[in-house]
Design a protein around this motif. Structure first.
Motif, PDB file in Angstrom:
ATOM      1  N   ILE A  15       0.875  -1.166   0.000  1.00  0.00           N
ATOM      2  CA  ILE A  15       0.000   0.000   0.000  1.00  0.00           C
ATOM      3  C   ILE A  15       0.915   1.219   0.000  1.00  0.00           C
ATOM      4  N   PHE A  16       0.760   2.054  -1.014  1.00  0.00           N
ATOM      5  CA  PHE A  16       1.613   3.233  -1.161  1.00  0.00           C
ATOM      6  C   PHE A  16       0.956   4.435  -0.501  1.00  0.00           C
ATOM      7  N   THR A  17       1.718   5.112   0.353  1.00  0.00           N
ATOM      8  CA  THR A  17       1.210   6.266   1.090  1.00  0.00           C
ATOM      9  C   THR A  17       1.605   7.588   0.445  1.00  0.00           C
ATOM     10  N   ARG A  18       2.533   7.544  -0.497  1.00  0.00           N
ATOM     11  CA  ARG A  18       2.919   8.744  -1.253  1.00  0.00           C
ATOM     12  C   ARG A  18       3.443   8.308  -2.609  1.00  0.00           C
ATOM     13  N   ALA A  19       3.519   9.250  -3.538  1.00  0.00           N
ATOM     14  CA  ALA A  19       4.003   8.948  -4.881  1.00  0.00           C
ATOM     15  C   ALA A  19       5.446   8.450  -4.806  1.00  0.00           C
ATOM     16  N   PHE A  20       5.788   7.521  -5.694  1.00  0.00           N
ATOM     17  CA  PHE A  20       7.122   6.941  -5.680  1.00  0.00           C
ATOM     18  C   PHE A  20       7.547   6.624  -7.107  1.00  0.00           C
ATOM     19  N   ASN A  21       8.732   7.102  -7.490  1.00  0.00           N
ATOM     20  CA  ASN A  21       9.312   6.816  -8.807  1.00  0.00           C
ATOM     21  C   ASN A  21      10.523   5.923  -8.605  1.00  0.00           C
ATOM     22  N   TYR A  22      10.667   4.916  -9.471  1.00  0.00           N
ATOM     23  CA  TYR A  22      11.761   3.959  -9.309  1.00  0.00           C
ATOM     24  C   TYR A  22      12.268   3.476 -10.663  1.00  0.00           C
ATOM     25  N   GLU A  32      11.553  -5.863  -6.200  1.00  0.00           N
ATOM     26  CA  GLU A  32      12.622  -4.851  -6.198  1.00  0.00           C
ATOM     27  C   GLU A  32      12.054  -3.453  -5.922  1.00  0.00           C
ATOM     28  N   LEU A  33      10.965  -3.108  -6.573  1.00  0.00           N
ATOM     29  CA  LEU A  33      10.342  -1.798  -6.383  1.00  0.00           C
ATOM     30  C   LEU A  33       9.710  -1.694  -4.993  1.00  0.00           C
ATOM     31  N   ILE A  34       9.011  -2.729  -4.560  1.00  0.00           N
ATOM     32  CA  ILE A  34       8.368  -2.725  -3.244  1.00  0.00           C
ATOM     33  C   ILE A  34       9.410  -2.545  -2.143  1.00  0.00           C
ATOM     34  N   ASP A  35      10.515  -3.266  -2.221  1.00  0.00           N
ATOM     35  CA  ASP A  35      11.570  -3.149  -1.208  1.00  0.00           C
ATOM     36  C   ASP A  35      12.124  -1.733  -1.146  1.00  0.00           C
ATOM     37  N   ALA A  36      12.347  -1.118  -2.309  1.00  0.00           N
ATOM     38  CA  ALA A  36      12.880   0.245  -2.354  1.00  0.00           C
ATOM     39  C   ALA A  36      11.865   1.242  -1.788  1.00  0.00           C
ATOM     40  N   ALA A  37      10.587   1.053  -2.094  1.00  0.00           N
ATOM     41  CA  ALA A  37       9.547   1.959  -1.598  1.00  0.00           C
ATOM     42  C   ALA A  37       9.400   1.858  -0.083  1.00  0.00           C
ATOM     43  N   VAL A  38       9.462   0.644   0.450  1.00  0.00           N
ATOM     44  CA  VAL A  38       9.371   0.456   1.903  1.00  0.00           C
ATOM     45  C   VAL A  38      10.577   1.099   2.583  1.00  0.00           C
ATOM     46  N   ALA A  39      11.764   0.910   2.021  1.00  0.00           N
ATOM     47  CA  ALA A  39      12.982   1.497   2.583  1.00  0.00           C
ATOM     48  C   ALA A  39      12.923   3.027   2.570  1.00  0.00           C
ATOM     49  N   ALA A  40      12.256   3.591   1.561  1.00  0.00           N
ATOM     50  CA  ALA A  40      12.137   5.046   1.448  1.00  0.00           C
ATOM     51  C   ALA A  40      10.970   5.594   2.270  1.00  0.00           C
ATOM     52  N   GLY A  41      10.158   4.709   2.861  1.00  0.00           N
ATOM     53  CA  GLY A  41       9.025   5.152   3.661  1.00  0.00           C
ATOM     54  C   GLY A  41       7.802   5.526   2.844  1.00  0.00           C
TER      55      GLY A  41
END
Length: 64
Positions: free
Chosen positions: A5-12, A35-44
């Protein structure tokens, strides 16, 4: 593929293949490569969603 579940916009941009994604936030789980999910979680920008048990009905999966 993984869900989050994305809480803010995310570009990867992928580190392993020639691909990139622009994800918009929303209340429902979205499916993307791990790969994208892991990066998004790490970025908050997202939280992981555990997959439902195989063979479980939708109601059982929601109740745990």
């Amino acid at each position: 593929m993984a869900k989050a579940i994305f809480t803010r916009a995310f570009n990867y941009s992928s580190r392993t293949r020639n691909a990139g994604w622009s994800v918009k936030p929303g209340p429902k789980p979205q499916t993307y490569p791990q790969e994208l999910i892991d990066a998004a979680v790490a970025a908050g920008a997202a939280t992981h969603v555990k997959p439902a048990r195989k063979g479980a009905s939708t109601k059982e999966a929601e109740n745990g």
